[in-house]
Design a protein around this motif. Structure first.
Motif, PDB file in Angstrom:
ATOM      1  N   GLN A 153      44.902  43.143  36.456  1.00  0.00           N
ATOM      2  CA  GLN A 153      43.601  43.489  35.906  1.00  0.00           C
ATOM      3  C   GLN A 153      42.490  43.079  36.861  1.00  0.00           C
ATOM      4  O   GLN A 153      42.449  41.930  37.312  1.00  0.00           O
ATOM      5  CB  GLN A 153      43.403  42.820  34.549  1.00  0.00           C
ATOM      6  N   PRO A 154      41.572  43.972  37.208  1.00  0.00           N
ATOM      7  CA  PRO A 154      40.496  43.657  38.167  1.00  0.00           C
ATOM      8  C   PRO A 154      39.626  42.464  37.779  1.00  0.00           C
ATOM      9  O   PRO A 154      39.292  41.662  38.644  1.00  0.00           O
ATOM     10  CB  PRO A 154      39.686  44.948  38.226  1.00  0.00           C
ATOM     11  N   PRO A 155      39.213  42.271  36.508  1.00  0.00           N
ATOM     12  CA  PRO A 155      38.372  41.106  36.210  1.00  0.00           C
ATOM     13  C   PRO A 155      39.080  39.780  36.490  1.00  0.00           C
ATOM     14  O   PRO A 155      38.454  38.838  36.986  1.00  0.00           O
ATOM     15  CB  PRO A 155      38.053  41.242  34.717  1.00  0.00           C
ATOM     16  N   LEU A 156      40.363  39.716  36.207  1.00  0.00           N
ATOM     17  CA  LEU A 156      41.090  38.473  36.461  1.00  0.00           C
ATOM     18  C   LEU A 156      41.214  38.224  37.957  1.00  0.00           C
ATOM     19  O   LEU A 156      41.032  37.098  38.430  1.00  0.00           O
ATOM     20  CB  LEU A 156      42.475  38.522  35.814  1.00  0.00           C
ATOM     21  N   LEU A 204      39.179  39.268  40.268  1.00  0.00           N
ATOM     22  CA  LEU A 204      37.847  38.895  40.747  1.00  0.00           C
ATOM     23  C   LEU A 204      37.549  37.435  40.415  1.00  0.00           C
ATOM     24  O   LEU A 204      37.047  36.678  41.256  1.00  0.00           O
ATOM     25  CB  LEU A 204      36.794  39.819  40.128  1.00  0.00           C
ATOM     26  N   PHE A 205      37.868  37.018  39.190  1.00  0.00           N
ATOM     27  CA  PHE A 205      37.643  35.630  38.789  1.00  0.00           C
ATOM     28  C   PHE A 205      38.452  34.677  39.668  1.00  0.00           C
ATOM     29  O   PHE A 205      37.921  33.662  40.156  1.00  0.00           O
ATOM     30  CB  PHE A 205      38.027  35.453  37.315  1.00  0.00           C
ATOM     31  N   THR A 233      39.541  35.186  42.653  1.00  0.00           N
ATOM     32  CA  THR A 233      38.991  35.230  44.005  1.00  0.00           C
ATOM     33  C   THR A 233      37.765  34.339  44.125  1.00  0.00           C
ATOM     34  O   THR A 233      37.613  33.593  45.098  1.00  0.00           O
ATOM     35  CB  THR A 233      38.641  36.682  44.390  1.00  0.00           C
TER      36      THR A 233
END
Length: 70
Positions: free
Chosen positions: A45-48, A50-51, A53
């Motif tokens: 999942q992109p939000p996870l 990003l978080f 990172t």
């Protein structure tokens, strides 16, 4: 490799379970059913990502700061 346990002989009865009289059938999954998704699905999942990172970058900056400027 043999292990020394202090006993001179092997036990009288083997420590194995008795085989089943009738084998239990293995259930066949329904081909039309949706697949179960494990925990690795959440990592895509992109939000996870990003978080993680951002947190990793902050830890890297703090580590470099402590290593070279303190």
């Amino acid at each position: 490799m043999a292990h020394f346990t202090g006993e001179q002989h092997a036990p009288e009865t083997p420590m194995r379970p008795e085989p089943a009289a009738h084998p239990v059938p293995v259930p066949v999954p329904d081909p039309g059913a949706p697949e179960a998704r494990g925990c690795l699905f959440a990592l895509s999942q992109p939000p996870l990502i990003l978080f993680l990172t951002v947190i990793g970058t902050l830890l890297l900056i703090a580590g470099v700061h402590d290593r070279f400027w303190l």
